[in-house]
Write an enzyme that holds these catalytic residues in place. Structure first.
Site, short mmCIF file in Angstrom:
data_model
loop_
_atom_site.label_atom_id
_atom_site.label_comp_id
_atom_site.label_asym_id
_atom_site.label_seq_id
_atom_site.Cartn_x
_atom_site.Cartn_y
_atom_site.Cartn_z
CG ASN A 112 -1.84 1.19 1.27
OD1 ASN A 112 -2.45 1.52 0.25
ND2 ASN A 112 -1.96 1.86 2.40
CG HIS A 114 -0.78 6.39 4.52
ND1 HIS A 114 -2.16 6.38 4.57
CD2 HIS A 114 -0.37 7.31 5.44
CE1 HIS A 114 -2.56 7.23 5.50
NE2 HIS A 114 -1.50 7.82 6.03
CB SER A 141 4.98 5.39 4.10
OG SER A 141 5.26 6.48 4.93
CG ASP A 150 -3.03 3.75 6.84
OD1 ASP A 150 -3.03 3.12 5.76
OD2 ASP A 150 -3.81 4.68 7.08
#
Ligand code: GRF
Length: 218
Positions: A112, A114, A141, A150
């Protein structure tokens, strides 16, 4: 060292898809040794779907049914994804919280991006929140996804200086441009080197990284 010939990516989006576009551009310019096997959107109006179609990339729209639980929706996604070959599942602006079942199923290959320097500013509205807090530095990030939102082990970050006149929009724009380099850089690393998740730690070529790698500004 394990080297994947041409990594197969499944990209999950919900909206504009500028990170998807950056990945497509890096692949087409030969900088990223990957193919995108499928783009999935939970939003039928996501512009990223058009971006994918313009590059002849297969797409699937999977809109959650109001009657469906998160687990049921995620099972539907798993069926779609497991029907094709993939090496990495790339969350690129996928604005839906995934169930533990989904996250565990793709452990170690679920990434992912973020828009903050995690572990600071998890969740939404990060640009507004860093400005409200008077921060001088912001960033983005890329991390492995684990069940807590997260909070997965961070692979790499990029920093962005905050200017005195910044608004959430100007800052978002600058961070997003950096995200575009960051995601492809991390994907290249994953493909050309060995980047592994083991427990709560990231290992690059067999060596544990004790803090996130930093992408230097270009
Ligand atoms: C990016 O800021 C990403 O970090 C966040 O959602 C945004 C997606 O932008 N998760 P785009 O759809 O890739 O343009």
């Amino acid at each position: 060292m394990t080297t994947i010939a041409s990594a197969r990516l499944v990209v999950l989006i919900s909206g504009n898809g500028s990170n998807l576009q950056a990945i497509i551009d890096h692949i087409e310019s030969g900088k990223l040794n990957a193919i995108i096997s499928l783009v999935i959107s939970n939003n039928k109006n996501a512009y990223g779907i058009i971006r994918a179609q313009q590059h002849n990339i297969p797409t699937r729209i999977a809109v959650p049914d109001p009657e469906e639980t998160r687990q049921q929706y995620d099972c539907r996604l798993i069926k779609i994804i497991d029907d094709i070959d993939y090496d990495y599942i790339v969350l690129a602006g996928f604005m839906k919280i995934l169930s533990d079942n989904f996250v565990d199923h793709y452990k170690g290959c679920l990434l992912n991006i973020h828009p903050s320097l995690l572990p600071r500013y998890k969740g939404l509205n990060t640009h507004q929140r860093v400005l409200d807090a008077g921060e001088k530095i912001h960033g983005a990030s890329v991390h492995f996804v684990t069940p807590t939102l997260d909070s997965g082990p961070i692979i790499m970050q990029v920093a962005v200086d905050i200017s005195p006149g910044d608004t959430p929009a100007t800052l978002a724009n600058r961070v997003l441009k950096k995200e575009h380099s960051l995601y492809s850089h991390v994907l290249s690393m994953c493909i050309d080197e060995t980047v592994e998740l083991s427990g709560k730690h990231v290992f690059v070529n067999g060596r544990k990284i004790n803090k996130p790698l930093i992408l230097e500004s270009e």
